[in-house]
Scaffold this motif. Sequence first.
Motif, short mmCIF file in Angstrom:
data_model
loop_
_atom_site.label_atom_id
_atom_site.label_comp_id
_atom_site.label_asym_id
_atom_site.label_seq_id
_atom_site.Cartn_x
_atom_site.Cartn_y
_atom_site.Cartn_z
N MET A 120 0.82 -1.21 0.00
CA MET A 120 0.00 0.00 0.00
C MET A 120 0.86 1.27 0.00
SD MET A 120 -3.09 -1.04 -0.32
CE MET A 120 -4.00 0.49 -0.07
N ILE A 121 0.39 2.26 -0.72
CA ILE A 121 1.01 3.58 -0.75
C ILE A 121 0.25 4.44 0.27
CG2 ILE A 121 1.32 5.63 -2.22
CD1 ILE A 121 1.59 3.58 -4.59
N PRO A 122 0.94 5.08 1.23
CA PRO A 122 0.23 5.72 2.35
C PRO A 122 -0.33 7.10 2.01
CG PRO A 122 2.57 6.01 2.64
CD PRO A 122 2.40 5.18 1.38
N VAL A 123 -0.93 7.19 0.82
CA VAL A 123 -1.44 8.48 0.33
C VAL A 123 -2.90 8.30 -0.06
CG1 VAL A 123 -1.22 10.16 -1.55
CG2 VAL A 123 0.85 9.21 -0.48
N GLU A 124 -3.77 9.19 0.42
CA GLU A 124 -5.18 9.11 0.10
C GLU A 124 -5.48 10.11 -1.02
OE1 GLU A 124 -7.04 9.84 3.92
OE2 GLU A 124 -6.67 7.76 4.50
N GLY A 157 -30.19 8.26 -8.74
CA GLY A 157 -30.75 9.47 -8.10
C GLY A 157 -29.87 10.04 -7.00
N LEU A 158 -28.55 9.80 -7.12
CA LEU A 158 -27.63 10.26 -6.07
C LEU A 158 -26.52 11.12 -6.66
CD1 LEU A 158 -27.34 6.78 -4.34
CD2 LEU A 158 -28.32 8.83 -3.27
N LEU A 159 -26.07 12.09 -5.89
CA LEU A 159 -24.91 12.91 -6.26
C LEU A 159 -23.69 12.34 -5.55
CD1 LEU A 159 -26.14 16.60 -5.74
CD2 LEU A 159 -25.78 15.41 -7.92
N LEU A 160 -22.64 12.07 -6.34
CA LEU A 160 -21.36 11.67 -5.75
C LEU A 160 -20.62 12.97 -5.43
CD1 LEU A 160 -19.24 9.57 -4.94
CD2 LEU A 160 -18.50 9.49 -7.33
N VAL A 161 -20.66 13.36 -4.16
CA VAL A 161 -20.12 14.66 -3.72
C VAL A 161 -18.60 14.62 -3.69
CG1 VAL A 161 -20.04 16.26 -1.75
CG2 VAL A 161 -22.21 15.19 -2.44
N ASP A 162 -18.06 13.59 -3.04
CA ASP A 162 -16.60 13.41 -2.98
C ASP A 162 -16.30 11.97 -2.57
OD1 ASP A 162 -16.89 13.24 -0.16
OD2 ASP A 162 -16.46 15.36 0.11
N PHE A 163 -15.05 11.57 -2.68
CA PHE A 163 -14.67 10.22 -2.24
C PHE A 163 -13.16 10.15 -2.09
CE2 PHE A 163 -14.72 10.09 -6.88
CZ PHE A 163 -13.52 9.47 -7.19
N LYS A 164 -12.73 9.12 -1.35
CA LYS A 164 -11.31 8.88 -1.09
C LYS A 164 -10.91 7.52 -1.61
CE LYS A 164 -10.17 6.79 2.47
NZ LYS A 164 -9.85 5.36 2.77
N LEU A 165 -9.78 7.45 -2.30
CA LEU A 165 -9.26 6.15 -2.77
C LEU A 165 -7.85 5.94 -2.24
CD1 LEU A 165 -10.22 6.20 -6.58
CD2 LEU A 165 -11.56 5.26 -4.68
N GLU A 166 -7.47 4.66 -2.10
CA GLU A 166 -6.10 4.30 -1.75
C GLU A 166 -5.60 3.29 -2.78
OE1 GLU A 166 -5.69 3.11 2.38
OE2 GLU A 166 -7.26 4.53 2.94
N PHE A 167 -4.32 3.43 -3.10
CA PHE A 167 -3.72 2.55 -4.10
C PHE A 167 -2.54 1.79 -3.52
CE2 PHE A 167 -5.87 5.84 -6.47
CZ PHE A 167 -6.45 5.14 -7.52
#
Length: 237
Positions: free
Chosen positions: A86-90, A170-180
Amino acid sequence: MEKRNELYRGKAKSVFTTDDPDRLILLFRNDTSAFDGKKIEQLERKGMVNNRFNAFIMQKLEEAGVPTQFDRLISDTECLVKKLDMIPVECVVRNFAAGSLVKRLGVEEGMALTPPTFELFLKDDAKGDPFINASHVFAFGWATPEQLARMEELTRKVNEVLNKLFDDAGLLLVDFKLEFGLFHGEIVLGDEFSPDGCRLWDKETRKKMDKDRFRQGLGGVIEAYEEVAQRLGVPLA
Ligand code: TMP
Ligand code: ASP
């Protein structure tokens, strides 16, 4: 597939080794955490809902050409995944202003962000997941410029795919976080995608349908997660 030892216990998931050195088991627990672990509660059914939600989303992303660590569901609360370094960056994308952006810049919640923003945070609860930029990622050796460019490319692709998927529900994707992480040298999407790590608002009423219900003590947390799942057609147990 034989489940062996607990390798790591996170705030909401536990990670187990298996008899295959390239595969891990993720166990989604009912623990629900916010504010870098300062608020933790058990919410019944959450482990099952998030495990099945994550499986559904990861399969959609794979179909769209995003490499993910997801392999297969193995129980209501467990899935088999590739073992990544895992890379420790979001990586955070925002389509509408909310959360820490509203606090940091004093803009109004719900303001549309066009084009969407792309931000980086260091994954480090003890330091409060600080806001960082690309030069920190390179200087501290968390990823190379090529790797970070690929992470941004994949994050923006995920935004495109999921915007459409949630919009149709019927939903808005406001924001999200991913990890790689890295799997045999390739950048692969890791961790999970669930209402714990994104913001989703009803398109008409702007009702919050994600972990902000828990952070803000609004109640009906799992009911909201289950409604999102049902609108998307995610099979729940
Ligand atoms: P923020 O507004 O707190 O910066 O969060 C942006 C989005 O990323 C929100 O959907 C929550 C998610 N997120 C996490 O799930 N975990 C984290 O550690 C961070 C920094 C953000
Ligand atoms: N997931 C992080 C935590 O549990 C940040 C948050 O969701 O508020 O503390």
